[in-house]
Design a protein around this motif. Structure first.
Motif, PDB file in Angstrom:
ATOM      1  N   PRO A  59       0.828  -1.209   0.000  1.00 20.61           N
ATOM      2  CA  PRO A  59       0.000   0.000   0.000  1.00 20.61           C
ATOM      3  C   PRO A  59       0.863   1.261   0.000  1.00 20.61           C
ATOM      4  O   PRO A  59       1.960   1.291   0.549  1.00 20.61           O
ATOM      5  CB  PRO A  59      -0.768  -0.123   1.320  1.00 20.61           C
ATOM      6  CG  PRO A  59       0.163  -0.883   2.216  1.00 20.61           C
ATOM      7  CD  PRO A  59       0.936  -1.823   1.336  1.00 20.61           C
ATOM      8  N   VAL A  60       0.385   2.289  -0.656  1.00 19.62           N
ATOM      9  CA  VAL A  60       1.027   3.603  -0.641  1.00 19.62           C
ATOM     10  C   VAL A  60      -0.063   4.649  -0.427  1.00 19.62           C
ATOM     11  O   VAL A  60      -1.248   4.382  -0.659  1.00 19.62           O
ATOM     12  CB  VAL A  60       1.793   3.894  -1.950  1.00 19.62           C
ATOM     13  CG1 VAL A  60       3.002   2.988  -2.088  1.00 19.62           C
ATOM     14  CG2 VAL A  60       0.878   3.758  -3.159  1.00 19.62           C
ATOM     15  N   THR A  61       0.332   5.814   0.017  1.00 20.27           N
ATOM     16  CA  THR A  61      -0.629   6.878   0.273  1.00 20.27           C
ATOM     17  C   THR A  61      -0.376   8.033  -0.673  1.00 20.27           C
ATOM     18  O   THR A  61       0.753   8.510  -0.796  1.00 20.27           O
ATOM     19  CB  THR A  61      -0.525   7.370   1.725  1.00 20.27           C
ATOM     20  OG1 THR A  61      -0.776   6.269   2.613  1.00 20.27           O
ATOM     21  CG2 THR A  61      -1.536   8.468   1.994  1.00 20.27           C
ATOM     22  N   LEU A  62      -1.422   8.467  -1.353  1.00 21.87           N
ATOM     23  CA  LEU A  62      -1.335   9.598  -2.260  1.00 21.87           C
ATOM     24  C   LEU A  62      -1.880  10.833  -1.563  1.00 21.87           C
ATOM     25  O   LEU A  62      -3.041  10.869  -1.142  1.00 21.87           O
ATOM     26  CB  LEU A  62      -2.128   9.326  -3.540  1.00 21.87           C
ATOM     27  CG  LEU A  62      -2.145  10.454  -4.572  1.00 21.87           C
ATOM     28  CD1 LEU A  62      -0.733  10.736  -5.078  1.00 21.87           C
ATOM     29  CD2 LEU A  62      -3.072  10.116  -5.738  1.00 21.87           C
ATOM     30  N   LEU A  63      -1.023  11.834  -1.414  1.00 25.76           N
ATOM     31  CA  LEU A  63      -1.410  13.108  -0.824  1.00 25.76           C
ATOM     32  C   LEU A  63      -1.789  14.047  -1.951  1.00 25.76           C
ATOM     33  O   LEU A  63      -0.970  14.406  -2.785  1.00 25.76           O
ATOM     34  CB  LEU A  63      -0.251  13.686  -0.004  1.00 25.76           C
ATOM     35  CG  LEU A  63      -0.438  15.077   0.583  1.00 25.76           C
ATOM     36  CD1 LEU A  63      -1.587  15.081   1.581  1.00 25.76           C
ATOM     37  CD2 LEU A  63       0.836  15.557   1.252  1.00 25.76           C
TER      38      LEU A  63
END
Length: 412
Positions: free
Chosen positions: A164-168
């Protein structure tokens, strides 16, 4: 007197004789200098052609040839796609969404440009499917919020398939707790590698997910268009934009400066290196002048035996041309041998000495390409031969002006 005699004598003069070692040395230096100049010119122009080719096939194969933007995000993009596909010179068209953000994972953060695409149509408008090294574009399903990252980006973030990665997203949301940035959790479903800077800052998501991220559900920013000839894109895209009442942006707005820089560098470097060839070619003048001075007695004997001034001139032209041809042929063979093996030579140097010359995060490509083109080879060989021929004329003319009586009188 037959023309074969001046040719035979001129060819014989290219070989050193006892007592003429210095003349032979100068002749050898001229030949080696000419060969190296021709070889370097071939290699450098081949490398510049390689950069030009990589720009066209890799970078411009990933970024859009052109994009038609509606005045507002539109849900009528299918009609726009159909209209674009019917236009002259258009190969394919697909929905298009573009956004920016910051990708974060375990404390690491990287700026990101993401494209919203239709996986089923992407192979028609870009080379992305051919450069997937992990996963597949088919894993980009609407609603799953998957993301395909470049290889450098994935390596820098320390992520692989399924992570998982987080997109800001650079858009503030007003909540009870105050103003907060928008965040979205995505899953890595693929990794691509084209060996260019795009591997470090580009990502792909499904166009429907991208639309939701930009708060325009079901709507696309516009349509991506691929042209049969990318150099026709600027004019054809503007014509298509007028026909569809949209705004067009072609690849020259984003990467045109790089292409122009490569073309300018190729021209300038070619001219500078041509000067090296010119210097080496005109060294033949010194060689022939010294030969003429050393052969004055021989010239006088030939003139007494009936050889005319034109035949004497031809004799020394032949000698200069022989020297030039040896250098040109040797340089061409050496240059082509290196040019066709530049990537392998560079890889050997990097593996032997343990360093990397071209990093894709610093340069547009991660290796040294080479593309020898016969038009360049022909120009180099022809130009070098012409310079060699011109450099023989003055010494040969001086030799043809030699008078037997003057030589005999001078000998006494």
């Amino acid at each position: 007197m037959q023309i074969s005699l001046p040719i035979a004598i001129g060819a014989r003069y290219t070989r050193s004789k006892k007592g003429e070692s210095f003349v032979s040395f100068i002749s050898t230096v001229s030949t080696v200098g000419l060969a190296l100049g021709v070889a370097v010119l071939i290699v450098v122009l081949s490398v510049m052609n390689g950069f030009d080719r990589e720009l066209r096939t890799r970078i411009l194969g990933m970024v859009p040839h052109g994009v038609l933007y509606a005045s507002q995000p539109t849900s009528e993009w299918p009609a726009l796609v159909a209209q674009a596909r019917q236009a002259q010179g258009v190969v394919a068209a697909a929905p298009w969404i573009e956004g920016q953000g910051m990708l974060t994972q375990s404390g690491a953060a990287k700026p990101l440009l993401y494209y919203g695409i239709d996986p089923a149509l992407e192979s028609e408008v870009s080379i992305l499917p051919d450069h997937m090294v992990q996963g597949s574009l088919d894993a980009l399903n609407a609603g799953d919020y998957g993301i395909v990252l470049g290889a450098i980006m994935a390596r820098q973030m320390g992520v692989t398939l399924g992570d998982p990665v987080t997109l800001l997203i650079p858009e503030a949301s007003l909540t009870i707790a105050g103003v907060r940035p928008r965040l979205k959790r995505l899953t890595v479903v693929g990794v691509f590698e084209v060996g260019a800077e795009l591997d470090a800052n580009l990502a792909y998501v499904h166009w429907q997910d991208a639309a939701i991220l930009k708060r325009q559900k079901g709507k696309a920013d516009g349509v991506r268009v691929r042209f049969e000839n990318l150099f026709d894109a600027p004019s054809q895209l503007q014509l298509l934009a007028r026909q569809t009442d949209t705004r067009g942006r072609d690849w020259t707005r984003t990467h045109g400066n790089l292409f122009e820089a490569i073309a300018l560098e190729k021209t300038l470097i070619g001219l500078l290196l041509a000067m090296i060839v010119a210097v080496a070619a005109f060294n033949i003048v010194a060689t022939l002048v010294m030969t003429v001075n050393a052969k004055r007695a021989d010239i006088a004997v030939l003139r007494v035996m009936g050889m005319g001034p034109g035949e004497v001139l031809l004799t020394f032209v032949v000698q200069g041309v022989f020297i030039g041809l040896i250098g040109i042929v040797s340089g061409t063979v050496l240059g082509l041998a290196v040019a066709f093996n530049v990537p392998a030579i560079l890889a050997f140097i990097e593996s032997t000495f343990g360093f990397t010359l071209f990093r894709a995060d610093a340069y547009f490509i991660s290796y040294l390409p080479s593309d020898p083109q016969w038009s360049d080879i022909t120009t180099i060989v022809g130009g070098s031969f012409l310079l060699c021929l011109l450099s023989t004329l003055y010494p040969a003319w001086r030799a043809s002006r030699t008078e037997p009586a003057e030589v005999i009188a001078g000998g006494h």
